[in-house]
Design a protein around this motif. Structure first.
Motif, PDB file in Angstrom:
ATOM      1  N   ASN A 138      16.169  -0.542  -0.977  1.00  0.00           N
ATOM      2  CA  ASN A 138      17.263  -1.503  -1.157  1.00  0.00           C
ATOM      3  C   ASN A 138      16.870  -2.667  -2.063  1.00  0.00           C
ATOM      4  OD1 ASN A 138      19.678  -0.580   0.156  1.00  0.00           O
ATOM      5  ND2 ASN A 138      18.574  -0.765   2.091  1.00  0.00           N
ATOM      6  N   LYS A 139      15.645  -3.141  -1.924  1.00  0.00           N
ATOM      7  CA  LYS A 139      15.170  -4.248  -2.756  1.00  0.00           C
ATOM      8  C   LYS A 139      15.173  -3.845  -4.244  1.00  0.00           C
ATOM      9  CE  LYS A 139      10.916  -6.575  -3.571  1.00  0.00           C
ATOM     10  NZ  LYS A 139       9.518  -6.381  -3.290  1.00  0.00           N
ATOM     11  N   GLU A 162      18.720  -3.411  -5.534  1.00  0.00           N
ATOM     12  CA  GLU A 162      19.333  -4.719  -5.813  1.00  0.00           C
ATOM     13  C   GLU A 162      18.760  -5.333  -7.087  1.00  0.00           C
ATOM     14  OE1 GLU A 162      18.913  -7.002  -2.182  1.00  0.00           O
ATOM     15  OE2 GLU A 162      20.128  -5.535  -1.083  1.00  0.00           O
ATOM     16  N   ASN A 204      20.327  -3.510 -10.001  1.00  0.00           N
ATOM     17  CA  ASN A 204      21.728  -3.919 -10.176  1.00  0.00           C
ATOM     18  C   ASN A 204      21.848  -5.341 -10.707  1.00  0.00           C
ATOM     19  OD1 ASN A 204      23.308  -1.589  -9.460  1.00  0.00           O
ATOM     20  ND2 ASN A 204      22.456  -1.837  -7.429  1.00  0.00           N
TER      21      ASN A 204
END
Length: 179
Positions: free
Chosen positions: A15-16, A19, A22
């Motif tokens: 997830n890190k 993110e 993105n």
């Protein structure tokens, strides 16, 4: 952060890095988004992917393709049908050709569609990872079809490691645009 070796680390780092990728993409300028990638002047960039990918869509499709490989491989094997990670006729020596096929297949896919596909497949991969215990993901020998590695290592490769690769490549493109 070192390569994840637990389910919790896998989820956090995936997830890190997702993110981070993105956020990087969200800050790209119109010029950077509209300038085709060209790494031909950098002799250090010899791997095939430096020539293959020409834009952000190509990178997102590559990530999506590897997400789909992982999902299909896990689900097929869980349903009792043994399947190798790299689908025939490819293997670990020829997977570069498979990557080119992903690229060719999506040359008419829009950036908007590629972005949606990538976001959905990221969620799907993490949802699939959630269905496994830490031991199932990071202990060797749990699933015969995984071979000598761990299932979790495939999830790491398809998520956090690949997201780092994508960010690095986009950063190199951004640098080229400023020259």
């Amino acid at each position: 952060m070192p390569r994840p070796k637990t389910k919790n680390d896998l989820m956090v780092v995936a997830n890190k890095n997702y993110e981070k990728l993105n956020l990087f993409i969200s800050k790209m300028t119109e010029e950077e988004l509209n300038t085709p990638f060209d790494f031909s002047k950098d002799e250090k960039k010899k791997e095939a992917h430096w020539k293959r990918d020409k834009n952000l869509r190509d990178i997102l499709i590559h990530l999506y393709g590897w997400h789909q490989l992982l999902i299909n491989w896990v689900e097929t094997n869980q349903n009792g049908k043994e399947k190798s990670f790299i689908p025939s006729p490819y293997n670990w020596r020829t997977y570069g050709e498979m990557n080119v096929e992903f690229w060719k297949k999506h040359q008419n896919t829009t950036l908007e569609d590629a972005t949606e596909m990538f976001h959905k497949s990221h969620k799907d991969v993490l949802a699939l990872a959630e269905t496994f215990t830490n031991e199932e993901l990071f202990s060797k020998g749990v699933y015969k079809w995984v071979g000598g590695s761990t299932l979790g290592s495939y999830f790491v490769s398809a998520t956090s490691s690949h997201y780092e690769w994508a960010t690095k490549k986009l950063r190199a493109h951004q640098k080229n645009c400023k020259k």
